[in-house]
Scaffold this motif. Structure first.
Motif, PDB file in Angstrom:
ATOM      1  N   PHE A  13       3.319   6.370 -11.995  1.00 37.81           N
ATOM      2  CA  PHE A  13       3.359   4.947 -12.822  1.00 37.81           C
ATOM      3  C   PHE A  13       3.836   3.969 -11.850  1.00 37.81           C
ATOM      4  CE2 PHE A  13       7.453   7.328 -13.416  1.00 37.81           C
ATOM      5  CZ  PHE A  13       7.988   6.255 -13.488  1.00 37.81           C
ATOM      6  N   ALA A  14       3.446   2.636 -12.175  1.00 39.04           N
ATOM      7  CA  ALA A  14       3.937   1.349 -11.386  1.00 39.04           C
ATOM      8  C   ALA A  14       3.484   0.195 -12.319  1.00 39.04           C
ATOM      9  CB  ALA A  14       3.045   1.746 -10.050  1.00 39.04           C
ATOM     10  N   ASN A  15       4.274  -0.711 -11.819  1.00 38.29           N
ATOM     11  CA  ASN A  15       3.891  -2.063 -12.165  1.00 38.29           C
ATOM     12  C   ASN A  15       3.378  -3.010 -10.942  1.00 38.29           C
ATOM     13  OD1 ASN A  15       6.184  -3.033 -10.550  1.00 38.29           O
ATOM     14  ND2 ASN A  15       7.595  -2.991 -12.108  1.00 38.29           N
ATOM     15  N   ALA A  16       2.999  -4.238 -11.274  1.00 35.43           N
ATOM     16  CA  ALA A  16       2.466  -4.966 -10.169  1.00 35.43           C
ATOM     17  C   ALA A  16       3.224  -5.286  -9.059  1.00 35.43           C
ATOM     18  CB  ALA A  16       1.747  -6.140 -10.900  1.00 35.43           C
ATOM     19  N   GLN A  17       4.504  -5.464  -9.273  1.00 36.50           N
ATOM     20  CA  GLN A  17       5.415  -5.772  -8.013  1.00 36.50           C
ATOM     21  C   GLN A  17       5.422  -4.661  -7.159  1.00 36.50           C
ATOM     22  OE1 GLN A  17       9.615  -6.714  -9.204  1.00 36.50           O
ATOM     23  NE2 GLN A  17      10.103  -7.601  -7.371  1.00 36.50           N
ATOM     24  N   GLN A  18       5.633  -3.374  -7.646  1.00 38.97           N
ATOM     25  CA  GLN A  18       5.788  -1.956  -7.053  1.00 38.97           C
ATOM     26  C   GLN A  18       4.361  -2.044  -6.157  1.00 38.97           C
ATOM     27  OE1 GLN A  18       6.645   0.606 -10.012  1.00 38.97           O
ATOM     28  NE2 GLN A  18       8.825  -0.017  -9.998  1.00 38.97           N
ATOM     29  N   ILE A  19       3.076  -2.166  -6.668  1.00 34.95           N
ATOM     30  CA  ILE A  19       1.973  -1.888  -6.389  1.00 34.95           C
ATOM     31  C   ILE A  19       1.747  -2.881  -4.963  1.00 34.95           C
ATOM     32  CG2 ILE A  19      -0.436  -2.039  -6.574  1.00 34.95           C
ATOM     33  CD1 ILE A  19       0.201  -1.330  -9.345  1.00 34.95           C
ATOM     34  N   SER A  20       2.134  -4.235  -5.076  1.00 33.04           N
ATOM     35  CA  SER A  20       1.927  -5.309  -4.129  1.00 33.04           C
ATOM     36  C   SER A  20       3.244  -5.172  -2.851  1.00 33.04           C
ATOM     37  CB  SER A  20       1.723  -6.645  -4.923  1.00 33.04           C
ATOM     38  OG  SER A  20       2.870  -6.942  -5.682  1.00 33.04           O
ATOM     39  N   TYR A  21       4.063  -4.213  -3.044  1.00 32.21           N
ATOM     40  CA  TYR A  21       5.272  -4.258  -2.339  1.00 32.21           C
ATOM     41  C   TYR A  21       5.125  -4.526  -0.913  1.00 32.21           C
ATOM     42  CZ  TYR A  21       9.249  -1.769   0.416  1.00 32.21           C
ATOM     43  OH  TYR A  21      10.504  -1.662   0.865  1.00 32.21           O
ATOM     44  N   LEU A  22       5.608  -5.649  -0.473  1.00 31.76           N
ATOM     45  CA  LEU A  22       5.589  -6.211   0.799  1.00 31.76           C
ATOM     46  C   LEU A  22       4.155  -6.714   1.344  1.00 31.76           C
ATOM     47  CD1 LEU A  22       7.866  -4.134   3.007  1.00 31.76           C
ATOM     48  CD2 LEU A  22       8.718  -6.178   1.946  1.00 31.76           C
ATOM     49  N   ALA A  67       3.902  -1.089   6.197  1.00 32.00           N
ATOM     50  CA  ALA A  67       4.481  -1.262   7.494  1.00 32.00           C
ATOM     51  C   ALA A  67       3.814  -0.429   8.205  1.00 32.00           C
ATOM     52  CB  ALA A  67       5.977  -0.574   7.159  1.00 32.00           C
ATOM     53  N   ALA A  68       4.137  -0.223   9.693  1.00 33.48           N
ATOM     54  CA  ALA A  68       3.412   0.843  10.663  1.00 33.48           C
ATOM     55  C   ALA A  68       3.181   2.162   9.889  1.00 33.48           C
ATOM     56  CB  ALA A  68       4.035   0.802  11.819  1.00 33.48           C
ATOM     57  N   ALA A  69       1.861   2.694   9.814  1.00 28.17           N
ATOM     58  CA  ALA A  69       1.814   3.982   9.236  1.00 28.17           C
ATOM     59  C   ALA A  69       0.623   4.636   9.492  1.00 28.17           C
ATOM     60  CB  ALA A  69       1.494   3.287   7.642  1.00 28.17           C
ATOM     61  N   TYR A  70       0.616   5.898   9.063  1.00 32.60           N
ATOM     62  CA  TYR A  70      -0.701   6.758   9.512  1.00 32.60           C
ATOM     63  C   TYR A  70      -1.197   6.722   7.946  1.00 32.60           C
ATOM     64  CZ  TYR A  70       1.262   8.663  13.709  1.00 32.60           C
ATOM     65  OH  TYR A  70       2.106   8.678  14.850  1.00 32.60           O
ATOM     66  N   LEU A  71      -2.622   6.724   8.092  1.00 36.55           N
ATOM     67  CA  LEU A  71      -3.565   6.296   7.028  1.00 36.55           C
ATOM     68  C   LEU A  71      -4.644   7.308   6.857  1.00 36.55           C
ATOM     69  CD1 LEU A  71      -3.359   2.694   7.381  1.00 36.55           C
ATOM     70  CD2 LEU A  71      -2.303   3.813   5.831  1.00 36.55           C
TER      71      LEU A  71
END
Length: 413
Positions: free
Chosen positions: A228-237, A99-103
């Motif tokens: 920790f994470a799974n692929a679905q969480q890493i690729s969220y949206l 989403a819109a963000a500061y990076l």
């Protein structure tokens, strides 16, 4: 941790996380385990953005906006102008994450795949308008940074929403999302755009990452920030990335850049430093009043899996169907989510309203005791000078006298 060998390949065994370890790991990785985990002041904010990889921007302003709220939760002397300072110093930039963000500016090159895809024809929100885009670019080239309001409407009808934006405003956003323009500041909440070539700091890496580099960046950034994470969480949206992320994670697992951990019947990926993270301490009396858009809670399914906390922001729910309130904030106590609080600041009277405090802990008195100073700090952050508590509810039976007592205790600043 013992290692096993398959030929010349070192295989790390599965690390079985308990629910307590999982919640601790998530909070330590998020910097919510203690006050000022990233330091203080502008440098603390910069460190937080670098570590978390993004801070989501949202326009809802019943209290301080989400990006300020998320950073205040981690940097206790946070001031809203710290973000503008970091943008001016070219330490962070505004773009799109999920989403819109500061990076962090060092991650600039990882914004390029999306920019190039949109420039090549992939649709973000609107269709391209070459005539308007040329007109907008020419004005900014000649006049310097401009806002959407600096461009006149092509008619006198007032726009009624984002779908009714004037062509020049659409062109500004299209050029921004393509990477031709960057945001140099916000005045109020309005973006000020300038040419990317005039905004980027000297020496910044602008090489386009390979597909593998980009996927590895997403994987490492996410796991660093969440433990920790799974692929679905890493690729969220991020449409169409899940299978590629899974494949890249498997490759990193085989190279011992990642290891697998389990939580219940779910398997996740983690970095090899998981045992070091679990050695860090958690302030069990620390209360965090979190934004609905906070990095730690934005993925509701993960929040439920890791903390057993079922949460939904209800500002998008019809009023008659709301259970807790329009803008209910998750309440974190140590490593547990123990309630939610619907709040609003009246900026004219400077009264901070708690529309509904809903408690989900059996330790009501103990929690209210530590909640008091947290609310006082939160009111100051929102520039409130007084407080009004309208309702207290609980999973436990409180009774009228108990509810009145809690209201009285919280209304003493």
């Amino acid at each position: 941790m013992a290692k096993f060998y398959l030929g010349n390949i070192v295989i790390l065994p599965l690390f079985e996380l308990t629910q307590k370890q999982a919640s601790k790991l998530a909070l330590v990785s998020q910097g919510l385990n203690k006050s000022n985990a990233f330091g203080q002041g502008v440098n603390g904010v910069n460190a937080a953005v670098k570590h978390l990889s993004y801070i989501q921007i949202d326009s809802i302003s019943v209290i301080q906006r989400a990006h300020h709220h998320c950073l205040w939760s981690r940097v206790k002397n946070y001031q809203p102008d710290f973000i503008e300072q970091l943008i001016a110093q070219k330490q962070i930039f505004e773009y799109w994450s999920h989403a819109a963000a500061y990076l962090p500016i060092q991650d600039y090159r990882f914004s390029l795949p999306k920019k190039h895809a949109i420039a090549a024809g992939e649709k973000h929100w609107w269709e391209k308008n070459p005539i308007a885009e040329k007109r907008v670019l020419q004005r900014i080239q000649q006049e310097g940074p401009l806002r959407a309001k600096d461009f006149e409407r092509d008619n006198t009808k007032k726009g009624s929403g984002w779908w009714d934006w004037k062509p020049d405003k659409v062109a500004l956003e299209q050029l921004f999302i393509e990477g031709e323009l960057m945001v140099v500041e916000r005045r109020g909440f309005q973006k000020v755009y300038d040419l990317t070539e005039r905004v980027l700091p000297a020496g910044i890496d602008t090489t386009v990452p390979s597909t593998n580099e980009f996927e590895r960046h997403l994987i490492c950034s996410y796991i660093r920030a969440h433990g920790f994470a799974n692929a679905q969480q890493i690729s969220y949206l991020r449409k169409g990335l899940k299978n590629n992320i899974t494949r890249t994670c498997q490759g990193m697992l085989e190279n011992n850049e990642l290891q697998q951990v389990t939580l219940g019947d779910q398997t996740y990926y983690a970095l090899p430093n998981i045992t070091d993270l679990l050695k860090q301490s958690v302030n069990r009396n620390l209360v965090n009043i979190l934004s609905p858009f906070d990095n730690a809670v934005i993925q509701r399914k993960r929040l439920s899996e890791v903390f057993g906390f079922d949460y939904q922001i209800e500002c998008y729910v019809p009023p008659t169907k709301r259970q807790y309130g329009y803008f209910s904030l998750p309440l974190l106590w140590g490593t547990e989510f123990v309630g939610r609080m619907d709040t609003k600041i009246d900026r004219k009277t400077q009264i901070f309203h708690i529309q509904n405090l809903h408690l989900e802990t059996a330790k009501v008195d103990e929690f209210v005791e530590v909640l008091q100073p947290a609310i006082k700090a939160f009111i100051q952050f929102n520039h409130g000078v007084d407080i009004k508590v309208h309702k207290v509810t609980s999973e436990q039976t409180l009774g009228a006298n108990k509810e009145a007592n809690i209201v009285q205790r919280l209304q003493i600043l």
